[in-house]
Design a protein around this motif. Sequence first.
Motif, PDB file in Angstrom:
ATOM      1  N   ALA A  80       0.818  -1.286   0.034  1.00 24.03           N
ATOM      2  CA  ALA A  80      -0.042   0.028  -0.101  1.00 24.03           C
ATOM      3  C   ALA A  80       0.794   1.376   0.180  1.00 24.03           C
ATOM      4  N   ALA A  81       1.726   1.242   0.773  1.00 23.77           N
ATOM      5  CA  ALA A  81       2.895   2.291   0.694  1.00 23.77           C
ATOM      6  C   ALA A  81       3.455   2.567  -0.633  1.00 23.77           C
ATOM      7  N   CYS A  82       3.986   1.668  -0.969  1.00 22.83           N
ATOM      8  CA  CYS A  82       4.428   1.340  -2.579  1.00 22.83           C
ATOM      9  C   CYS A  82       3.581   2.224  -3.610  1.00 22.83           C
ATOM     10  N   TYR A  83       2.218   1.492  -3.416  1.00 27.49           N
ATOM     11  CA  TYR A  83       1.062   2.061  -4.168  1.00 27.49           C
ATOM     12  C   TYR A  83       0.908   3.711  -4.232  1.00 27.49           C
ATOM     13  N   MET A  84       0.841   4.140  -2.751  1.00 25.05           N
ATOM     14  CA  MET A  84       0.738   5.606  -2.607  1.00 25.05           C
ATOM     15  C   MET A  84       1.771   6.252  -2.993  1.00 25.05           C
ATOM     16  N   SER A  85       2.987   5.886  -3.007  1.00 24.14           N
ATOM     17  CA  SER A  85       4.246   6.510  -3.256  1.00 24.14           C
ATOM     18  C   SER A  85       4.271   6.660  -4.923  1.00 24.14           C
ATOM     19  N   THR A  86       4.209   5.415  -5.436  1.00 29.41           N
ATOM     20  CA  THR A  86       4.116   5.556  -7.082  1.00 29.41           C
ATOM     21  C   THR A  86       3.099   6.337  -7.680  1.00 29.41           C
ATOM     22  N   HIS A  87       1.847   6.563  -7.214  1.00 28.30           N
ATOM     23  CA  HIS A  87       0.813   7.140  -7.668  1.00 28.30           C
ATOM     24  C   HIS A  87       0.873   8.357  -7.109  1.00 28.30           C
ATOM     25  N   GLU A  88       1.711   8.899  -6.163  1.00 29.82           N
ATOM     26  CA  GLU A  88       1.919  10.250  -5.445  1.00 29.82           C
ATOM     27  C   GLU A  88       0.539  10.687  -4.953  1.00 29.82           C
ATOM     28  N   ILE A  89      -0.055   9.720  -4.105  1.00 31.52           N
ATOM     29  CA  ILE A  89      -1.438   9.970  -3.224  1.00 31.52           C
ATOM     30  C   ILE A  89      -1.072  10.310  -1.996  1.00 31.52           C
ATOM     31  N   ASP A  90      -1.826  11.506  -1.566  1.00 31.98           N
ATOM     32  CA  ASP A  90      -1.594  12.029  -0.229  1.00 31.98           C
ATOM     33  C   ASP A  90      -2.987  12.220   0.242  1.00 31.98           C
ATOM     34  N   ALA A  91      -3.414  10.926   0.666  1.00 33.21           N
ATOM     35  CA  ALA A  91      -5.052  10.839   1.340  1.00 33.21           C
ATOM     36  C   ALA A  91      -5.035  10.030   2.311  1.00 33.21           C
ATOM     37  N   PRO A  92      -5.995  10.112   3.192  1.00 34.89           N
ATOM     38  CA  PRO A  92      -6.328   8.842   4.303  1.00 34.89           C
ATOM     39  C   PRO A  92      -6.362   7.651   3.752  1.00 34.89           C
ATOM     40  N   ALA A  93      -5.939   6.554   4.259  1.00 36.86           N
ATOM     41  CA  ALA A  93      -6.033   5.098   3.770  1.00 36.86           C
ATOM     42  C   ALA A  93      -6.368   4.205   4.874  1.00 36.86           C
ATOM     43  N   ARG A  94      -7.116   2.813   4.197  1.00 37.08           N
ATOM     44  CA  ARG A  94      -7.714   2.211   5.417  1.00 37.08           C
ATOM     45  C   ARG A  94      -7.405   0.530   4.724  1.00 37.08           C
ATOM     46  N   PHE A  95      -7.551  -0.261   5.450  1.00 35.82           N
ATOM     47  CA  PHE A  95      -7.383  -1.628   5.040  1.00 35.82           C
ATOM     48  C   PHE A  95      -8.753  -2.489   5.209  1.00 35.82           C
ATOM     49  N   ASP A  96      -9.097  -2.854   4.178  1.00 32.03           N
ATOM     50  CA  ASP A  96     -10.555  -3.552   4.384  1.00 32.03           C
ATOM     51  C   ASP A  96     -10.488  -4.891   3.927  1.00 32.03           C
ATOM     52  N   VAL A  97     -11.355  -6.035   4.460  1.00 34.43           N
ATOM     53  CA  VAL A  97     -11.190  -7.292   3.954  1.00 34.43           C
ATOM     54  C   VAL A  97     -12.592  -7.673   3.519  1.00 34.43           C
ATOM     55  N   ALA A  98     -12.632  -8.316   2.248  1.00 37.32           N
ATOM     56  CA  ALA A  98     -14.174  -8.740   1.855  1.00 37.32           C
ATOM     57  C   ALA A  98     -14.072 -10.085   1.854  1.00 37.32           C
ATOM     58  N   GLU A  99     -15.019 -10.612   2.592  1.00 38.99           N
ATOM     59  CA  GLU A  99     -15.001 -12.336   2.648  1.00 38.99           C
ATOM     60  C   GLU A  99     -16.189 -12.518   1.897  1.00 38.99           C
ATOM     61  N   VAL A 100     -15.726 -13.362   0.932  1.00 34.43           N
ATOM     62  CA  VAL A 100     -16.547 -13.921  -0.142  1.00 34.43           C
ATOM     63  C   VAL A 100     -16.832 -15.371  -0.012  1.00 34.43           C
ATOM     64  N   TYR A 101     -18.112 -15.812  -0.050  1.00 36.48           N
ATOM     65  CA  TYR A 101     -18.483 -17.139   0.263  1.00 36.48           C
ATOM     66  C   TYR A 101     -19.279 -17.760  -0.967  1.00 36.48           C
ATOM     67  N   THR A 102     -18.995 -18.973  -1.029  1.00 41.71           N
ATOM     68  CA  THR A 102     -19.440 -19.657  -2.383  1.00 41.71           C
ATOM     69  C   THR A 102     -20.291 -20.979  -1.889  1.00 41.71           C
ATOM     70  N   ASP A 103     -21.179 -21.405  -2.651  1.00 39.43           N
ATOM     71  CA  ASP A 103     -21.849 -22.875  -2.470  1.00 39.43           C
ATOM     72  C   ASP A 103     -21.162 -23.861  -3.119  1.00 39.43           C
ATOM     73  N   GLU A 104     -21.736 -24.876  -2.792  1.00 38.03           N
ATOM     74  CA  GLU A 104     -21.042 -26.162  -3.498  1.00 38.03           C
ATOM     75  C   GLU A 104     -20.742 -26.005  -4.943  1.00 38.03           C
ATOM     76  N   ASP A 105     -21.436 -25.453  -5.715  1.00 40.75           N
ATOM     77  CA  ASP A 105     -21.477 -25.088  -6.933  1.00 40.75           C
ATOM     78  C   ASP A 105     -20.468 -23.990  -7.254  1.00 40.75           C
ATOM     79  N   HIS A 106     -19.889 -23.457  -6.381  1.00 45.74           N
ATOM     80  CA  HIS A 106     -18.832 -22.215  -6.861  1.00 45.74           C
ATOM     81  C   HIS A 106     -19.627 -20.888  -7.065  1.00 45.74           C
ATOM     82  N   ARG A 107     -20.760 -21.222  -6.826  1.00 42.39           N
ATOM     83  CA  ARG A 107     -21.770 -19.730  -6.943  1.00 42.39           C
ATOM     84  C   ARG A 107     -21.404 -18.753  -5.676  1.00 42.39           C
ATOM     85  N   ILE A 108     -21.037 -17.549  -5.985  1.00 47.22           N
ATOM     86  CA  ILE A 108     -21.307 -16.362  -4.897  1.00 47.22           C
ATOM     87  C   ILE A 108     -22.492 -16.524  -4.435  1.00 47.22           C
TER      88      ILE A 108
END
Length: 119
Positions: A80-108
């Motif tokens: 994330a620090a590399c991304y912010m530096s590479t793109h010259e972004i000066d903004a607040p940041a946070r880390f999120d997690v998306a939990e994606v669950y699938t059924d037995e047929d691999h459908r979300i």
Amino acid sequence: MSRASLGNAGEAETARYLRKKGCTLLASQWRCRFGELDLVARDKRGTICFVEVKLRGTGAIGLPREFVDQRKQERLRKAAACYMSTHEIDAPARFDVAEVYTDEDHRIVRLEYLEDAFA
């Protein structure tokens, strides 16, 4: 369905969720020497959201968020620090997690989105 295809489907579902919430998607599968960022988005308030997408199928043991351990968090912070530096972004940041669950047929079947999952 291959593991990569499932992962891509999970990331696409998460990207749709973020757009519905008014976020702008900035990057997907962004790579640097420190690792990969699954999704990078900017929310309505201008906060940069680094989103780790974790997919789990039926019968999987443990919550997806449990697999974002200290070591993974440190790699994500560095990337994330590399991304912010590479793109010259000066903004607040946070880390999120998306939990994606699938059924037995691999459908979300469900997406749980955790804002500010770790500092």
